[in-house]
Structures are given as C-alpha cells and as structure tokens.
Write an enzyme that holds these catalytic residues in place. Structure first.
Site, PDB file in Angstrom:
ATOM      1  N   CYS A  36       0.963  -1.203  -0.005  1.00 39.88           N
ATOM      2  CA  CYS A  36       0.054  -0.072   0.049  1.00 39.88           C
ATOM      3  C   CYS A  36       0.707   1.376   0.124  1.00 39.88           C
ATOM      4  O   CYS A  36       0.668   2.163  -0.622  1.00 39.88           O
ATOM      5  CB  CYS A  36      -1.160  -0.093   1.080  1.00 39.88           C
ATOM      6  N   HIS A 342      -1.278   1.561   7.510  1.00 37.94           N
ATOM      7  CA  HIS A 342      -1.890   1.369   6.223  1.00 37.94           C
ATOM      8  C   HIS A 342      -1.812   2.710   5.418  1.00 37.94           C
ATOM      9  O   HIS A 342      -1.788   3.596   6.227  1.00 37.94           O
ATOM     10  CB  HIS A 342      -3.264   0.721   5.948  1.00 37.94           C
TER      11      HIS A 342
END
Length: 426
Positions: A36, A342
């Site tokens: 990510c 994330h």
C-alpha cells in the site's frame, strides 16, 4: 473493486464531472502484500498531471525511437499507460510488473513488510532522475565519440530528494541534484543534469545568516525536491512552514564564524524559500523515536491542511514569490507506527475528490477532508503511569501533501481552482 461498485462510482462521477475531464480514469491498484505504501504514492503521482504527462511522453518517445528498455521508469510508464487506455472509466489493475521490478532493483522493498511511503517516494523520483541523466550521458557519448567528451569512467552523483544539503558552485565538486563528473574533471552542461523531475519538483531554499556584530548577511542556496517539516499538536500547514523558517540565534558553542570579523560571533539565521517549485511536495515528520518505548512511534497530531496555499516564507528576491498552490493529492497514513498500519490516497480530479484504498475507489466529500488531519489529542504516545505497552489508537493522518502551482496548471483543462476552498497563507 467489484463490478457493482465500479458501475456505481462511474455513475456518480458522470453526474459531477466536467466535459474536459471526461477521459479521466479511476483505477484501484491490487495490493501484493503490504504494498500500500507503493500504491498510495503511485496514485498521488498519477493525479499530479504534469508528472503523469512526462511519464506518458517518455513511453511515447521510446515507442517512436524503437528502443526497448526495462527499468523502473518504463515499468511505471507502462502502468500509467495501462490505466489511461482502459475502456472502462473505473476498475482495478494489478501493478505486478512494477512491483516485481521495484523489489529486484532495491532489496529494501524486497519483502512483505510495511515500508515508509516517503522513503519510496524519494527512491522513485531519484531513480527516475538518475535514469534520465544516464540516458543523456549515453546520448552525448554516442554523438561525440570523436569529440572532447570521453567515453567511460562516468559517475552520477544524484542528491537525495530532501532539503538541507549544500549546493556547490565550485568546479571539482559534485553539483547538487545530479552533478556529473567525467574523466579529466570535465563537467557536463547543467542542461544535461536537469531532468523533468527537477523541472517539476525542484525548488531552492536560501539559508541567510546575519552577524550580530558587523551586520553582514551571507546566504547559501540549497536545492530541494521535497520539504520535510516538523509537526506540532493542533496546528496547520501554515504554522509548520512558519516554524520551518523561524529565525534561530547562534550563540555559545553554536557561534557563527564571520568572514568579515574573522572570528566567531553571535548571529541569526533563517531558512526561506528562494524559488518555489512547480509542484510542492510536503512531508510531515510524523514518526519519532520515543525512549520509554524504545522504538519509533507516530505523532498523530492534528495538522490542518488547506486546499489552497500561498507561500509567504519566501526570500526578498524570490522567483514567483506570490505563487498560489492547489492541493491535488495527499498520501495518508493510518496506524500507530511506521512499520504497522496502512496507506491510502486522497486525490482531486477536477471538481471532486476521491479516496484510493488499494483496489477500492470511492468518492469523497470535501467536508470529510478534515477527518484526515489527525487527532486533537495524540493518543499514540500518551501512556498510563507504569504502563509502557498500553494499546495505541489508530489514526488517519495526512503524511505527504502534493500542492500544484496554479500558474503551472493554467493550460491544464482538467485543473479547476474555482470554488470556496479555504486559503491559508504562510
């Protein structure tokens, strides 16, 4: 992203999109196991249109020349082209070739651990710039085999994409951001070491020092491709940039050696922007080492970021001193530590905003942007007495901000700065 979700987003976009933006594509990127950090930066750069156009032009130039190359730039160009040439407006694509090449080129990314998005951004733009410079060298060598420029023994010294390293105007030293040394201490022209990465991202800082004894002012210029700024609780980007340019007094052991006085003197120094870049990349320094925890943790401070930004911490002789910027993309970190959490991306496409969360793409209301400023109380580093391993609360905090100069986007039909966006001055 499922077919239902894609078609729904496509309908929502079509109702708010202008005619000029009708060919834009919105594709999520598949996560190959903690990638990510890579997906978020790629999405941000894809919607920085000057960068995207240069990458696509690179691919087109290679195609016309018939050259066949396999490097990180060609992999990125193929990915951008694949997104831009899709028949459907919305969908998901797997950046497998790019990720494979990235892991092969740099062992830092050759694992399934979470990486730092800012480190990846630095690596990517420096790698692109180095590749372009080496191609220029190869072209010059080919064109001047019988000239004075000798073949071989070529060294590329590419400076990292951060502020703070000195520019050198002295012959015999490697120049900032891509100095080229060839055999016989010959230097290539500056045009040979300036790439479109520099044209887009490079600005100039000037470090001004004033001797408090003789009042002599000296200055030293430094190039930068992005700015890393400290963050404080419940502040704004404007405040952080003001702090970046605050006057500092040099005294005691930190006294300044004044050439005019020929001795160490008390002095004042400050850093100001001499040349604002076309595309301003701001990195918020949200990770710090906390001794009680014996590790790095995240500063989830609430730092409000404006949709419009005017820089006022500029030098008196600054080029484009009154330049206005529009926020075009934001990389957001969600989580409590650098190695956990994330990354997602907020991007502006004409008159609306979207959030890219790997393969998920959704519209985002402007009113929701403030939710990504951070927390008003920093729960991540506050610990109950006697408990240094207390649970840490996650947060969604802007980490890298991309501001595009409005005058740079004047000819871009997809760039629309009309509206009631907040303006913050620095």
């Amino acid at each position: 992203m499922g077919a239902t979700g894609s078609s729904q987003l496509e309908k929502e976009i079509s109702t708010t999109e202008s005619v000029n933006n009708a060919n834009e594509h919105y594709y999520g990127l598949v996560n190959f196991g903690n990638t990510c950090y890579c997906n978020s930066v790629i999405q941000a750069l894809f919607f920085c249109r000057p960068f995207r156009e240069k990458v696509l032009n690179y691919k087109q130039t290679l195609k016309k020349s018939g050259a066949s190359k396999d490097n990180l730039v060609t992999c990125l160009a193929d990915l951008f082209h694949s997104i831009a040439s899709q028949k459907r407006r919305v969908g998901t694509i797997a950046p497998k070739r790019f990720i494979t090449k990235l892991k092969k080129e740099n062992e830092l990314f050759d694992n399934y651990m979470q990486q730092d998005a800012h480190e990846f951004f630095n690596y990517l733009i420096n790698t692109i710039s180095e590749t372009l410079i080496q191609e220029k060298i190869a072209e010059r060598e080919k064109a001047s085999r019988h000239g004075t420029l000798k073949k071989g023994n070529v060294t590329v010294n590419l400076a990292p994409a951060t502020a703070g390293l000195p520019r050198s105007d002295e012959k015999g030293t490697s120049e900032r951001n891509g100095g080229i040394t060839v055999e016989g201490n010959e230097f290539l022209n500056k045009s040979d070491t300036t790439t479109w990465i520099h044209e887009i991202f490079q600005g100039i800082l000037t470090n001004e020092t004033r001797c408090l004894s003789c009042e002599t002012v000296s200055s030293k210029d430094e190039d930068f491709l992005d700015l890393s700024i400290d963050v404080e609780q419940n502040t704004s980007i404007s405040h952080c940039l003001r702090v970046f340019s605050e006057t500092e007094t040099l005294c005691g052991d930190q006294k300044y050696f004044c050439e005019t006085c020929s001795s160490k003197q008390e002095a004042q120094k400050r850093m100001r922007i001499k040349k604002p870049p076309q595309l301003l990349a701001l990195h918020l320094k949200r990770f710090k080492f906390v001794e009680p925890l014996n590790r790095h943790t995240k500063l989830s401070y609430r730092v409000v970021f404006p949709l419009e930004l005017r820089l006022f911490n500029v030098s008196d002789d600054a080029e484009y001193g009154d330049r206005m910027y529009d926020l075009v993309a934001t990389v957001v970190h969600c989580g409590a530590t650098p190695n956990r959490g994330h990354y997602i991306t907020l991007v502006k496409s004409n008159s609306f905003w979207l959030v890219f969360d790997d393969d998920i793409v959704e519209k985002l209301e402007v009113s929701s942007m403030e939710e990504f400023s951070g927390m008003s109380t920093d729960a991540n580093i506050q610990m109950p007495p006697g408990n240094q391993s207390a649970p840490q609360k996650n947060s969604e905090s802007a980490y890298i901000l991309f501001y595009q100069a409005r005058d740079y986007a004047a000819d871009d039909p997809n760039h629309n700065h009309k509206g009631k966006n907040s303006t913050h001055s620095v």
